[in-house]
Design a protein around this motif. Structure first.
Motif, short mmCIF file in Angstrom:
data_model
loop_
_atom_site.label_atom_id
_atom_site.label_comp_id
_atom_site.label_asym_id
_atom_site.label_seq_id
_atom_site.Cartn_x
_atom_site.Cartn_y
_atom_site.Cartn_z
N TRP A 1 43.05 15.89 -158.93
CA TRP A 1 42.25 14.82 -159.62
C TRP A 1 41.92 15.25 -160.97
O TRP A 1 42.05 14.47 -162.07
CB TRP A 1 41.12 14.19 -158.54
CG TRP A 1 40.30 13.21 -159.69
CD1 TRP A 1 39.21 13.29 -160.28
CD2 TRP A 1 40.56 11.83 -159.62
NE1 TRP A 1 38.96 12.26 -160.95
CE2 TRP A 1 39.65 11.11 -160.54
CE3 TRP A 1 41.51 10.85 -159.24
CZ2 TRP A 1 39.81 9.86 -160.73
CZ3 TRP A 1 41.46 9.59 -159.39
CH2 TRP A 1 40.80 9.03 -160.40
N ASP A 2 41.31 16.30 -161.08
CA ASP A 2 40.95 16.77 -162.48
C ASP A 2 41.79 17.28 -163.46
O ASP A 2 41.80 17.16 -164.72
CB ASP A 2 39.79 17.59 -162.48
CG ASP A 2 38.38 17.07 -161.50
OD1 ASP A 2 37.98 16.06 -162.24
OD2 ASP A 2 37.74 17.75 -160.80
N LEU A 3 42.84 17.64 -162.67
CA LEU A 3 43.79 18.60 -163.51
C LEU A 3 44.87 17.71 -164.01
O LEU A 3 45.46 17.63 -164.82
CB LEU A 3 44.53 19.44 -162.51
CG LEU A 3 43.69 20.80 -162.23
CD1 LEU A 3 44.37 21.67 -161.07
CD2 LEU A 3 43.60 21.55 -163.42
N TRP A 4 45.13 16.32 -163.23
CA TRP A 4 45.99 15.39 -163.67
C TRP A 4 45.53 14.17 -163.56
O TRP A 4 45.78 13.33 -164.57
CB TRP A 4 47.26 15.66 -163.01
CG TRP A 4 48.66 15.00 -163.70
CD1 TRP A 4 49.45 15.65 -164.62
CD2 TRP A 4 49.03 13.75 -163.34
NE1 TRP A 4 50.16 14.92 -164.84
CE2 TRP A 4 50.00 13.63 -164.29
CE3 TRP A 4 48.91 12.69 -162.68
CZ2 TRP A 4 50.88 12.40 -164.40
CZ3 TRP A 4 49.34 11.44 -162.69
CH2 TRP A 4 50.63 11.28 -163.49
N THR A 5 45.21 13.47 -162.40
CA THR A 5 45.16 12.17 -162.07
C THR A 5 43.99 11.41 -163.00
O THR A 5 44.27 10.33 -163.48
CB THR A 5 44.89 11.99 -160.60
OG1 THR A 5 45.64 12.71 -159.95
CG2 THR A 5 44.96 10.32 -160.08
N ARG A 6 42.92 12.12 -163.25
CA ARG A 6 41.86 11.39 -163.92
C ARG A 6 42.43 10.80 -165.16
O ARG A 6 42.41 9.83 -165.89
CB ARG A 6 40.69 12.50 -164.25
CG ARG A 6 39.68 11.57 -164.93
CD ARG A 6 38.57 12.52 -165.50
NE ARG A 6 37.33 11.75 -166.10
CZ ARG A 6 37.54 11.61 -167.34
NH1 ARG A 6 38.45 11.83 -167.97
NH2 ARG A 6 36.51 11.04 -168.03
N ASN A 7 43.01 11.91 -166.08
CA ASN A 7 43.34 11.69 -167.56
C ASN A 7 44.77 10.85 -167.62
O ASN A 7 44.92 10.01 -168.45
CB ASN A 7 43.42 12.83 -168.26
CG ASN A 7 42.10 13.56 -168.74
OD1 ASN A 7 41.21 12.96 -168.17
ND2 ASN A 7 42.03 14.56 -169.41
N ASN A 8 45.54 10.97 -166.61
CA ASN A 8 46.88 10.51 -166.74
C ASN A 8 47.08 9.13 -165.86
O ASN A 8 47.84 8.28 -165.94
CB ASN A 8 47.93 11.40 -166.19
CG ASN A 8 48.04 12.63 -167.41
OD1 ASN A 8 48.52 12.55 -168.37
ND2 ASN A 8 47.48 13.62 -166.74
C1 LIG Z 1 40.85 15.41 -169.90
O1 LIG Z 1 40.22 14.35 -171.00
C2 LIG Z 1 39.07 15.05 -171.26
C3 LIG Z 1 38.57 14.17 -172.27
O2 LIG Z 1 39.16 13.98 -173.32
C4 LIG Z 1 39.05 16.52 -171.57
O3 LIG Z 1 37.96 17.09 -171.93
C5 LIG Z 1 39.80 17.40 -170.68
O4 LIG Z 1 39.98 18.50 -170.76
C6 LIG Z 1 40.89 16.50 -170.15
N1 LIG Z 1 41.17 17.14 -168.80
C7 LIG Z 1 42.56 18.06 -168.67
C8 LIG Z 1 42.78 18.66 -167.38
O5 LIG Z 1 43.49 17.68 -169.50
#
Ligand SMILES: *[C@@H]1O[C@H](CO)[C@@H](O)[C@H](O)[C@H]1NC(C)=O
Length: 208
Positions: free
Chosen positions: A60-67
């Protein structure tokens, strides 16, 4: 647009159904979503599990949240024309995700989510349960967004097949294609740690 869009919307509208202020369009949105969790569950199986992905909670944190999640919120905010809510929704999503990670992660007992059909179903049910529980907390953020006009807009979007048959499956495939590289990129796997230890010892022996 994306894996979690439907979940945000489910949360948005089902959580609001008991409130008096919810218009007819919002109730239509809720009813349009009723059959979707099982559709999503099947997609998860075919697009993610059957492609050999081994999903775990850290993904979730490594990919799904941001993507998936962040773009879904952004696109929803654009379509619904509710300014200044993006930050609040993202924060809410992160909070809900934390609860689900804490509650549903341990029951995996170190297995990945696709390891067998029972594990997948149990995780899916746990997800649903805590998703709704966690959402109740955030009704004050959601309520101002459930205007009849905003719901009408969402309803049109949710009625279309594109979201369910193109956008979400594509996003899942995108995830499946990087899935198995995610954890080894961010943290060394157990075997690699072992190997490094062995190497270190060898170096020490050589030094002696
Ligand atoms: C997701 O986005 C946040 C905010 O832009 C950033 O701080 C974080 O490092 C990103 N996470 C990944 C895994 O790229």
């Amino acid at each position: 647009m994306r894996i979690c869009l439907d979940r945000i919307l489910l949360l948005l509208f089902l959580a609001l159904t008991p409130a008096n202020a919810v218009g007819l369009s919002c109730i239509k949105v809720a009813s349009a979503l009723v059959g979707r969790p099982s559709h999503l569950f099947n997609l998860f199986q075919t697009e993610i599990c059957e492609r050999g992905c081994q999903p775990t909670v850290p993904h979730w944190d490594l990919w799904t949240r941001n993507n998936s999640f962040v773009p879904a919120v952004r696109s929803m905010m654009k379509r619904m024309n509710v300014p200044h809510k993006e930050e609040a929704l993202l924060k809410m999503g992160d909070d809900v995700a934390t609860i689900i990670k804490d509650q549903c992660g341990p029951m995996l007992g170190g297995r990945h989510i696709c390891s067998d059909p029972v594990t997948l179903a149990d995780f899916g049910n746990c997800f649903k349960r805590y998703f709704f529980k966690a959402s109740i907390k955030h009704i004050p953020i959601l309520l101002p967004m459930a205007s009849d006009a905003a719901c009408k807009e969402q309803y049109q979007y949710l009625q279309g097949d594109e979201l369910w048959d193109v956008t979400i499956p594509n996003n899942m495939r995108e995830y499946a294609s990087v899935c198995n590289q995610l954890e080894s990129k961010s943290m060394p796997r157990q075997e690699e740690i072992q190997k490094e230890k062995v190497l270190e010892e060898e170096v020490k022996h050589e030094e002696l």
